[in-house]
Design a protein around this motif. Sequence first.
Motif, PDB file in Angstrom:
ATOM      1  N   GLU A 107     -53.742 -43.421 -59.757  1.00 45.56           N
ATOM      2  CA  GLU A 107     -55.053 -42.633 -60.804  1.00 45.56           C
ATOM      3  C   GLU A 107     -54.133 -42.083 -61.592  1.00 45.56           C
ATOM      4  OE1 GLU A 107     -57.327 -44.083 -57.835  1.00 45.56           O
ATOM      5  OE2 GLU A 107     -56.225 -42.354 -57.664  1.00 45.56           O
ATOM      6  N   LEU A 108     -52.628 -41.700 -61.941  1.00 46.70           N
ATOM      7  CA  LEU A 108     -52.018 -40.400 -62.325  1.00 46.70           C
ATOM      8  C   LEU A 108     -50.980 -40.899 -62.614  1.00 46.70           C
ATOM      9  CD1 LEU A 108     -51.696 -37.475 -60.180  1.00 46.70           C
ATOM     10  CD2 LEU A 108     -52.875 -37.671 -61.529  1.00 46.70           C
ATOM     11  N   SER A 109     -50.289 -40.704 -63.710  1.00 45.62           N
ATOM     12  CA  SER A 109     -49.165 -41.628 -64.325  1.00 45.62           C
ATOM     13  C   SER A 109     -47.675 -41.101 -63.678  1.00 45.62           C
ATOM     14  CB  SER A 109     -48.763 -40.889 -66.149  1.00 45.62           C
ATOM     15  OG  SER A 109     -48.386 -39.780 -65.948  1.00 45.62           O
ATOM     16  N   VAL A 110     -46.312 -42.313 -64.316  1.00 42.28           N
ATOM     17  CA  VAL A 110     -45.318 -42.430 -63.496  1.00 42.28           C
ATOM     18  C   VAL A 110     -45.278 -40.553 -63.612  1.00 42.28           C
ATOM     19  CG1 VAL A 110     -43.020 -42.405 -63.470  1.00 42.28           C
ATOM     20  CG2 VAL A 110     -44.184 -44.450 -63.677  1.00 42.28           C
ATOM     21  N   ALA A 111     -44.658 -40.277 -64.784  1.00 46.23           N
ATOM     22  CA  ALA A 111     -44.327 -38.261 -65.341  1.00 46.23           C
ATOM     23  C   ALA A 111     -45.339 -37.603 -63.614  1.00 46.23           C
ATOM     24  CB  ALA A 111     -44.747 -38.158 -66.345  1.00 46.23           C
ATOM     25  N   ASN A 129     -45.907 -32.406 -71.180  1.00 48.23           N
ATOM     26  CA  ASN A 129     -44.657 -32.928 -71.862  1.00 48.23           C
ATOM     27  C   ASN A 129     -43.621 -32.461 -71.535  1.00 48.23           C
ATOM     28  OD1 ASN A 129     -45.645 -34.051 -74.189  1.00 48.23           O
ATOM     29  ND2 ASN A 129     -45.799 -31.505 -74.928  1.00 48.23           N
ATOM     30  N   GLU A 130     -42.650 -31.570 -70.783  1.00 49.16           N
ATOM     31  CA  GLU A 130     -41.713 -31.120 -69.265  1.00 49.16           C
ATOM     32  C   GLU A 130     -41.318 -32.426 -68.509  1.00 49.16           C
ATOM     33  OE1 GLU A 130     -38.506 -29.921 -67.966  1.00 49.16           O
ATOM     34  OE2 GLU A 130     -39.445 -29.517 -69.700  1.00 49.16           O
ATOM     35  N   LEU A 136     -37.605 -39.148 -68.292  1.00 48.90           N
ATOM     36  CA  LEU A 136     -36.468 -39.732 -68.409  1.00 48.90           C
ATOM     37  C   LEU A 136     -35.914 -39.768 -68.587  1.00 48.90           C
ATOM     38  CD1 LEU A 136     -39.231 -39.584 -72.046  1.00 48.90           C
ATOM     39  CD2 LEU A 136     -38.401 -41.607 -70.760  1.00 48.90           C
ATOM     40  N   GLU A 137     -35.197 -38.341 -67.899  1.00 47.69           N
ATOM     41  CA  GLU A 137     -33.805 -37.895 -67.716  1.00 47.69           C
ATOM     42  C   GLU A 137     -33.541 -38.577 -66.901  1.00 47.69           C
ATOM     43  OE1 GLU A 137     -31.834 -33.570 -68.778  1.00 47.69           O
ATOM     44  OE2 GLU A 137     -33.043 -33.442 -66.538  1.00 47.69           O
ATOM     45  N   VAL A 146     -37.996 -46.631 -66.383  1.00 47.73           N
ATOM     46  CA  VAL A 146     -39.396 -46.324 -66.156  1.00 47.73           C
ATOM     47  C   VAL A 146     -40.099 -45.790 -66.846  1.00 47.73           C
ATOM     48  CG1 VAL A 146     -38.802 -45.271 -63.440  1.00 47.73           C
ATOM     49  CG2 VAL A 146     -39.812 -43.870 -65.119  1.00 47.73           C
ATOM     50  N   ASP A 147     -41.828 -46.240 -67.759  1.00 43.53           N
ATOM     51  CA  ASP A 147     -42.194 -45.135 -68.259  1.00 43.53           C
ATOM     52  C   ASP A 147     -43.004 -44.184 -68.110  1.00 43.53           C
ATOM     53  OD1 ASP A 147     -43.727 -45.224 -70.860  1.00 43.53           O
ATOM     54  OD2 ASP A 147     -44.622 -47.065 -70.390  1.00 43.53           O
ATOM     55  N   PRO A 148     -42.669 -43.194 -68.586  1.00 42.91           N
ATOM     56  CA  PRO A 148     -43.459 -42.110 -68.089  1.00 42.91           C
ATOM     57  C   PRO A 148     -45.383 -41.710 -68.065  1.00 42.91           C
ATOM     58  CG  PRO A 148     -42.253 -41.836 -70.047  1.00 42.91           C
ATOM     59  CD  PRO A 148     -41.385 -43.135 -69.380  1.00 42.91           C
TER      60      PRO A 148
END
Length: 531
Positions: A107-111, A129-130, A136-137, A146-148
Amino acid sequence: MTEKQKLFEDIKIGDDMLTMENITKIYENGFVANSNVNFCVRKGEIHGLVGENGAGKTTLMKVLFGQENPEGGRILIAGQEHKITSPLDALDYGIGMVHQHFMLVDELSVADNMALGKEPTKGIFYDRNEARRQALEVSKKYNLEVDPDAIVGKLSVGYKQRVEILKILLRGAKLLLLDEPTAVLTPQEIRELFVQLKNLRDQGFSIVFISHKLNEVREICDRITVLRMGKSVGTADIKDVTEADISRMMVGRDVMLDIEKEEAKPENVVLKVRDLSYEDMQGRKAFSDISFDVRSGEILGVAGVEGNGQAELADVIAGLLPVQTGDVCVNGVSIKDAKSIRDIREMGVSLVHQDRMIYGASRNQSIQENIVADRYYKKEYTKRGLLNWKKIREESQEHITEFLVKCEGPDAPVKTLSGGNIQKVVAAREFTSDPKFLLSCHPTRGIDVGAAEMIRKKMVELRDKNKTAILLFSADLTELLSVSDSIFVMYEGEIVAYFPDAKKINEQTLGEYMLGLKKQSKEETGGVIFE
């Protein structure tokens, strides 16, 4: 970077990075999983760890990852002894593990998944945001895009695996332990993974690659270590050994890597599936308008990337999920007429389920209780109204021997076995029930090369001697192509291709249909119905 992770920094490429000396692990029941095992990983190498089920591979990695405490031996990092007491401790040392079953929250995003356990904060609040910036870094740094913001539950299996790898890289891992990393990937995804792993190796990372697929071990690894019966047999440069050499080291004998079988001689239709559709509780269509037949004396294979409706299709056919639309008939009788799973089994249906621990075996019961779980109520297993334990024990021992189950005997609880040996117990029960129709879902997943050879031969034997109709679901394309007589491919819940002769196709072609890059017309796929 932690102080412990800095230990790996001064080691030169090609030098010993981590050494496990004389590791011994004995479980409470007295089972010796590892006996004086030696294992060494160099910096900047991909090291294959292979062996039969129960050989001690998983236990050894659990010791290295801090999940098990050994009774003897020591771990050396940069030549100095260190104790690793937990997975968090292992990560502090720069050791990360990607398990076969991913540890991600759908259910959560990649990030968000990558940040779990090490969440960045702004004040007292989670700083999303961090987390995105870090994701991404690290993906840019290691060229693993990947798409965060993507929701993990909507990603392909290969993409999820990439997220798992990035997750441990974000935590500073320099030694990656990969457990059966290609088990559920298509050929295209496997090639992409191998490119990624070689890039990491060339950047100085070390990788332990645990696999039963010897062709992949030879393709990706620099060296291998073989375990057999809890002991290290030896370590070799991959260029110096063949697949046959490796399998011989694993099982102590020559193994047939290709299954020899005669042409199928199919007869009457046993399983008839017509216009079958299934929608889950969230209203998502798992599969739509599926129709096909399986005849006695043939093996029909089903290919597809996991998550394209195969699991739900198998469960509906087995009676574990309801028939919502359409019908499933076994020898002309609809399973909708059955009042219970036992009724379906009495039709001559056997099931090797993909989830051996939920639908395949009872952990807390003995091997013999598991083997007779589908037949204990029959007359031949009772004596004066009570279970005939003498007969049950004798028959169970015969199956244990026939199916190469490594155990202390029929009375041993299933929970004391390795995953591969539990799979053998399931196969022993299902293959010996005189099935008219066998629904075989990933029957050799997690099983060593010797046992996989045996189970594949048993399926062909059932086809020929018992005239069993077999529907084979497998993520192992080599298995599908060598065992199946014909194959159909599922993509997004539909049959998108049918190949009446499995010998005339290859993994590359199957992969293109599995990924949706190609699709046959309705007329072409209709040949799977024999009316």
